[in-house]
Write a protein that holds these residues in place. Structure first.
Motif, PDB file in Angstrom:
ATOM      1  N   ASP A 215       0.843  -1.192   0.000  1.00 14.87           N
ATOM      2  CA  ASP A 215       0.000   0.000   0.000  1.00 14.87           C
ATOM      3  C   ASP A 215       0.879   1.243   0.000  1.00 14.87           C
ATOM      4  OD1 ASP A 215      -2.267  -1.549   0.087  1.00 14.87           O
ATOM      5  OD2 ASP A 215      -2.579  -1.329   2.246  1.00 14.87           O
ATOM      6  N   GLY A 216       0.590   2.133  -0.914  1.00 17.98           N
ATOM      7  CA  GLY A 216       1.343   3.378  -0.995  1.00 17.98           C
ATOM      8  C   GLY A 216       2.499   3.343  -1.978  1.00 17.98           C
ATOM      9  N   ASP A 217       2.895   2.156  -2.432  1.00 14.71           N
ATOM     10  CA  ASP A 217       4.031   2.074  -3.349  1.00 14.71           C
ATOM     11  C   ASP A 217       3.751   2.799  -4.661  1.00 14.71           C
ATOM     12  OD1 ASP A 217       5.697   0.690  -1.652  1.00 14.71           O
ATOM     13  OD2 ASP A 217       5.390  -1.274  -2.592  1.00 14.71           O
ATOM     14  N   ILE A 218       2.592   2.555  -5.241  1.00 17.29           N
ATOM     15  CA  ILE A 218       2.277   3.182  -6.523  1.00 17.29           C
ATOM     16  C   ILE A 218       2.132   4.690  -6.355  1.00 17.29           C
ATOM     17  CG2 ILE A 218       0.533   3.340  -8.357  1.00 17.29           C
ATOM     18  CD1 ILE A 218       0.098   0.328  -7.996  1.00 17.29           C
ATOM     19  N   GLU A 219       1.529   5.102  -5.266  1.00 17.97           N
ATOM     20  CA  GLU A 219       1.398   6.544  -5.009  1.00 17.97           C
ATOM     21  C   GLU A 219       2.775   7.183  -4.885  1.00 17.97           C
ATOM     22  OE1 GLU A 219      -2.397   4.619  -4.056  1.00 17.97           O
ATOM     23  OE2 GLU A 219      -0.307   4.147  -3.625  1.00 17.97           O
ATOM     24  N   TYR A 220       3.691   6.468  -4.244  1.00 18.50           N
ATOM     25  CA  TYR A 220       5.043   7.000  -4.093  1.00 18.50           C
ATOM     26  C   TYR A 220       5.737   7.113  -5.444  1.00 18.50           C
ATOM     27  CZ  TYR A 220       9.978   7.288  -2.820  1.00 18.50           C
ATOM     28  OH  TYR A 220      11.287   7.682  -2.728  1.00 18.50           O
ATOM     29  N   VAL A 221       5.629   6.070  -6.283  1.00 18.83           N
ATOM     30  CA  VAL A 221       6.251   6.116  -7.611  1.00 18.83           C
ATOM     31  C   VAL A 221       5.686   7.278  -8.419  1.00 18.83           C
ATOM     32  CG1 VAL A 221       6.555   4.884  -9.798  1.00 18.83           C
ATOM     33  CG2 VAL A 221       6.741   3.639  -7.634  1.00 18.83           C
ATOM     34  N   CYS A 222       4.372   7.447  -8.387  1.00 23.32           N
ATOM     35  CA  CYS A 222       3.749   8.529  -9.152  1.00 23.32           C
ATOM     36  C   CYS A 222       4.171   9.894  -8.614  1.00 23.32           C
ATOM     37  CB  CYS A 222       2.224   8.397  -9.126  1.00 23.32           C
ATOM     38  SG  CYS A 222       1.618   6.958 -10.044  1.00 23.32           S
ATOM     39  N   ASP A 223       4.315  10.003  -7.296  1.00 23.91           N
ATOM     40  CA  ASP A 223       4.795  11.262  -6.719  1.00 23.91           C
ATOM     41  C   ASP A 223       6.213  11.570  -7.197  1.00 23.91           C
ATOM     42  OD1 ASP A 223       4.664  13.495  -4.648  1.00 23.91           O
ATOM     43  OD2 ASP A 223       6.395  12.350  -3.919  1.00 23.91           O
ATOM     44  N   CYS A 224       7.044  10.531  -7.292  1.00 24.35           N
ATOM     45  CA  CYS A 224       8.398  10.736  -7.816  1.00 24.35           C
ATOM     46  C   CYS A 224       8.367  11.242  -9.253  1.00 24.35           C
ATOM     47  CB  CYS A 224       9.198   9.441  -7.730  1.00 24.35           C
ATOM     48  SG  CYS A 224       9.655   8.922  -6.060  1.00 24.35           S
ATOM     49  N   LEU A 225       7.472  10.683 -10.048  1.00 24.76           N
ATOM     50  CA  LEU A 225       7.336  11.138 -11.435  1.00 24.76           C
ATOM     51  C   LEU A 225       6.935  12.603 -11.483  1.00 24.76           C
ATOM     52  CD1 LEU A 225       5.501   8.044 -12.980  1.00 24.76           C
ATOM     53  CD2 LEU A 225       7.779   8.801 -13.555  1.00 24.76           C
ATOM     54  N   VAL A 226       5.971  12.974 -10.676  1.00 18.05           N
ATOM     55  CA  VAL A 226       5.505  14.369 -10.645  1.00 18.05           C
ATOM     56  C   VAL A 226       6.639  15.298 -10.243  1.00 18.05           C
ATOM     57  CG1 VAL A 226       3.974  15.986  -9.475  1.00 18.05           C
ATOM     58  CG2 VAL A 226       3.083  13.767 -10.280  1.00 18.05           C
ATOM     59  N   ARG A 227       7.386  14.906  -9.219  1.00 19.87           N
ATOM     60  CA  ARG A 227       8.487  15.759  -8.756  1.00 19.87           C
ATOM     61  C   ARG A 227       9.580  15.903  -9.813  1.00 19.87           C
ATOM     62  NH1 ARG A 227      11.348  13.791  -4.862  1.00 19.87           N
ATOM     63  NH2 ARG A 227      10.336  11.811  -4.437  1.00 19.87           N
ATOM     64  N   PHE A 228       9.858  14.818 -10.521  1.00 19.52           N
ATOM     65  CA  PHE A 228      10.867  14.875 -11.575  1.00 19.52           C
ATOM     66  C   PHE A 228      10.489  15.874 -12.653  1.00 19.52           C
ATOM     67  CE2 PHE A 228      12.320  13.488 -15.772  1.00 19.52           C
ATOM     68  CZ  PHE A 228      13.691  13.502 -15.597  1.00 19.52           C
TER      69      PHE A 228
END
Length: 382
Positions: free
Chosen positions: A366-379
């Motif tokens: 839980d939260g892994d996909i949200e974290y990956v997507c947040d990394c994409l947004v930040r990049f």
């Protein structure tokens, strides 16, 4: 646009983690291994025969023939189809090397065909073009890449008009369907890999050929044991490619869980799509095509012109990724002699520059996909 600086991350999201899948099955797997040990039948033993039967029933395809690995599965299918020196076989250029390498192992020549940019699969229009310029074509191997089927009806139409054998490479797409019909049931034969990273993975190498044709099944069963249906009598020149009974026993334990694992991948893909589609990022987010009525999501592959920068940034944030694939087959060193110039297959080449696979395995927390997507947004916001 500058790349955001790396920040210390305590979260790790590996591209693949087999522990959540295999760990809960440890006792069952150990019991299956012990059963094989007690039988001392390590080659084509009872568990092997049972696994073939269970796989055929699971896939809804009459005959399943186990072999040593997915590469051998393609080679066996080509040999059963009578492909050999002087023949040509159409294959997509954007796929794993084994598809073309197995063609070359028969003495035939691969004819590389471009892909559709959205599905990553063989382009039927490009296949038709190849048919006009390659009169020696005898077969085509559409690859159901990343878990989704190729657009089979037009491919089957081209093959039927030219009298080709169709061999479906479903190494990454076990259980996938095309317009409601099981992949691997549409052509003459289909092939599978049970490499550990696949949706149904062994504890080593294993593969399979499936077919609806009893006569082909008999030939395939013989080819994997040096072309022999009767001990020391050889009707064909085959080779040694038998699935170890230990692998079959392990795969029997795992098979009943496959649908659940695939459904977890489907939920993970849907979550990525839900989060990334409205984010407005300069990436292409994969979607199932209308003909891909059951997508197995072996990989979740985005596209971006800043692929290499993004890969490095995600690694700095603890997110595992992979490039499937960095070099199209027609530009591999061993195939340069075939004369395909750079730019000959533009969609395959562009995909190799842009694709990046994100974690999608069934063991994501839980939260892994949200974290990956947040990394994409930040990049991309930097």
């Amino acid at each position: 646009m500058s790349v955001p600086s790396a920040v210390s991350s305590t979260r790790q999201v590996p591209l693949l983690d087999l522990h959540p899948q295999n760990g809960p099955l440890r006792q069952e797997i150990e019991a299956a291994v012990a059963r094989v040990f007690d039988s001392q039948r390590f080659i084509l033993g009872p568990d092997h025969a049972e696994f073939e039967r269970e796989m055929a029933a699971h896939l809804g395809i009459a005959h399943a023939i186990g072999c040593a690995n997915g590469s051998d599965a393609i080679l066996l299918a080509l040999m059963a189809a009578g492909i050999g020196p002087g023949d040509e076989v159409a294959v997509p250029s954007f796929t794993f090397f084994a598809t073309a390498g197995s063609v070359s192992r028969t003495g035939a020549t691969p004819v590389f065909v471009d892909i559709q940019p959205d599905s990553f699969n063989l382009d039927p229009a490009a296949l038709e073009e190849a048919a006009r310029s390659h009169p020696k074509l005898k077969a085509v191997i559409p690859v159901h890449l990343f878990g989704g089927s190729a657009d089979m009806d037009p491919i089957l139409d081209v093959a039927a008009r030219h009298g080709w054998t169709v061999i479906e490479d479903a190494a990454q797409s076990i259980g996938a369907t095309y317009r409601g019909r099981p992949c691997m049931s549409l052509g003459a034969m289909g092939t599978l890999s049970f490499f550990p990273s696949k949706n149904l993975g062994a504890f080593g190498d294993a593969g399979m050929v499936v077919t609806t044709d009893k006569a082909l099944a008999d030939v395939l069963s013989a080819l994997r044991v040096h072309g022999s249906r009767e001990k020391y009598r050889h009707e064909w020149i085959g080779f040694n490619s038998r699935m170890d009974t230990l692998q079959a026993a392990i795969l029997r334990v795992k098979l009943p869980h496959l649908n659940g694992w695939t459904e977890a991948r489907q939920r993970n893909a849907a979550r990525y799509q839900q989060l990334l589609a409205p984010a407005g990022l300069p990436i292409s987010v994969p979607q199932a095509a209308d003909w891909q009525t059951y997508h197995a999501w072996n990989q979740f592959v985005i596209r971006t012109q800043r692929r290499d920068e993004l890969k490095a940034f995600l690694a700095s944030q603890g997110v595992g990724t992979e490039i499937y694939y960095p070099i199209p087959l027609h530009r591999q060193p061993c195939y340069l002699s075939l004369g395909y110039a750079e730019g000959a297959l533009p969609e395959s080449e562009r995909a190799c520059r842009e694709v990046l696979a994100l974690p999608i395995h069934s063991g994501l927390l839980d939260g892994d996909i949200e974290y990956v997507c947040d990394c994409l947004v930040r990049f991309f916001a930097a």
